[in-house]
Design an enzyme around this catalytic site. Structure first.
Site, PDB file in Angstrom:
ATOM      1  N   ILE A 106      67.237 -90.752  -0.764  1.00  0.00           N
ATOM      2  CA  ILE A 106      68.515 -90.906  -1.505  1.00  0.00           C
ATOM      3  C   ILE A 106      68.383 -91.594  -2.767  1.00  0.00           C
ATOM      4  O   ILE A 106      69.008 -91.220  -3.838  1.00  0.00           O
ATOM      5  CB  ILE A 106      69.787 -91.312  -0.622  1.00  0.00           C
ATOM      6  N   GLU A 164      75.204 -91.775   5.009  1.00  0.00           N
ATOM      7  CA  GLU A 164      74.903 -92.961   6.318  1.00  0.00           C
ATOM      8  C   GLU A 164      73.780 -93.199   6.625  1.00  0.00           C
ATOM      9  O   GLU A 164      72.787 -92.448   6.449  1.00  0.00           O
ATOM     10  CB  GLU A 164      75.820 -92.180   7.516  1.00  0.00           C
ATOM     11  N   GLY A 306      70.019 -87.392   6.389  1.00  0.00           N
ATOM     12  CA  GLY A 306      71.130 -88.058   6.220  1.00  0.00           C
ATOM     13  C   GLY A 306      71.105 -88.519   5.055  1.00  0.00           C
ATOM     14  O   GLY A 306      70.449 -88.341   4.008  1.00  0.00           O
ATOM     15  N   GLU A 307      71.497 -89.882   4.864  1.00  0.00           N
ATOM     16  CA  GLU A 307      71.657 -90.647   3.671  1.00  0.00           C
ATOM     17  C   GLU A 307      72.412 -90.278   2.437  1.00  0.00           C
ATOM     18  O   GLU A 307      72.572 -90.717   1.911  1.00  0.00           O
ATOM     19  CB  GLU A 307      70.117 -90.873   3.211  1.00  0.00           C
ATOM     20  N   GLY A 308      73.099 -89.053   2.823  1.00  0.00           N
ATOM     21  CA  GLY A 308      73.690 -88.349   1.829  1.00  0.00           C
ATOM     22  C   GLY A 308      72.515 -87.360   0.919  1.00  0.00           C
ATOM     23  O   GLY A 308      73.170 -86.998  -0.108  1.00  0.00           O
TER      24      GLY A 308
END
Length: 339
Positions: A106, A164, A306-308
């Site tokens: 990210i 997240e 995830g992580e955005g």
């Protein structure tokens, strides 16, 4: 960052009952400009839709994207005691350190698209309770997480991505999706961190046990979030809601982010009008959840990190859409004949 305008869950519900609409005049003016640009009608496909959507929320017929913000929230989950993840809970804190050091995926994507990145770890030393045995969070925990998310949003940001990190959170998201939209638990669970078939079965069993444990309390979306969710999931919901109140456009990330957003939509239909789905992840439940919300993803890249990351990648599409919409010449300006 703006203080949350609520100090109770009742206040949060009230904040969602008075959500602003996009600027209709700006949208209409942007549509008129789009119709006059030196190109065949509709030739830029969904880029045109993105530009008009952004114009309405930005309140400008010829908008520019300034100061995109990526916010990563981290939380730990008691349901990991059910062996639903291929990684231990310690990895959540280790990845937070990696985010802060700039070493995660990210960080690279945020840097590529000129986005600020903020990281908020929510009480990692105190995981939520195992939702198969009781409510994941007390009301105070949920309220605190919602406020963290709300207050993390930069009111001057031009776009928000909420990401997240939380070992076990695909199981929580699957349980929330099943509670909000029904269906067999196996329809909502996926491999997450890479669990094998036995792990997949444990995830489905955990979701089924959570639904059974909380039966009779899941008609209320806030209770779905409190009983089955997690602190980082609640914080994402708070951030997405804050962006709506500030009329800041949002790109939704993967399965967990979309589960957080779904709570808002079920609380207040239309609450996600300011949000586009940045991508559809490789988690099988994500496509089902987007369909239930009526969101067509901008990208489908097989991501499940995830992580955005998926939403951050879609920032480039928004930038491209606005560059064309706001930078192109009209037929008159280019002195191009329309026939």
């Amino acid at each position: 960052m703006t203080d949350a305008p609520f100090d109770s869950l009742t206040g949060f519900r009230a904040a969602l009952s008075r959500l602003p609409a996009p600027d209709a005049a700006a949208f209409d003016a942007a549509a008129a400009r789009n119709a006059a640009l030196a190109k065949p009608p509709g030739a830029l496909g969904r880029l045109e839709d993105i530009a008009l959507w952004y114009a309405g929320w930005a309140g400008s017929a010829r908008p520019q994207l300034h100061r995109p913000q990526v916010i990563v929230f981290a939380g730990n989950h008691g349901v990991t005691a059910r062996e639903v993840s291929a990684f231990p809970s310690e990895v959540t804190a280790q990845m937070v350190v990696n985010f802060e050091a700039g070493g995660a995926a990210i960080n690279q994507l945020a840097r590529t698209f000129g986005a600020r990145i903020d990281v908020h770890a929510l009480d990692l030393a105190r995981p939520t309770a195992d939702f198969t045995q009781g409510a994941a969070m007390e009301e105070d925990d949920l309220l605190t997480a919602l406020r963290v998310g709300w207050e993390a949003v930069d009111p001057g940001a031009g776009l928000i991505v909420a990401g997240e990190m939380g070992i076990g959170n695909t199981t929580a998201a699957a349980a929330m999706a099943a509670a909000l939209f029904g269906g067999n638990p196996r329809d909502w669970v996926g491999r997450g961190t890479g669990v094998d078939d036995a792990g997949l079965g444990r995830k489905a069993a955990a979701v089924a046990a959570g639904l059974a444990c909380h039966r009779g309390h899941l008609l209320d979306p806030i209770e779905v979030l409190r009983r089955l969710g997690g602190r980082e999931i609640a914080a994402m919901a708070g951030a997405i809601a804050a962006a709506r109140v500030a009329r800041i456009p949002v790109l939704l990330d993967g399965f967990i982010c979309t589960a957080a957003a779904a709570v808002l939509e079920r609380l207040s239909p239309g609450a996600l009008d300011h949000a586009l789905a940045g991508h559809c992840s490789d988690e099988p439940g994500h496509g089902r959840l987007l369909a239930a919300l009526g969101k067509e993803p901008l990208l489908q890249m097989g991501l499940r990190l995830g992580e955005g990351t998926g939403a951050a990648l879609a920032i480039g599409l928004v930038q491209g859409a606005l560059a064309c919409h706001s930078g192109m010449a009209t037929f008159d300006e280019a002195r191009v004949s329309t026939g």
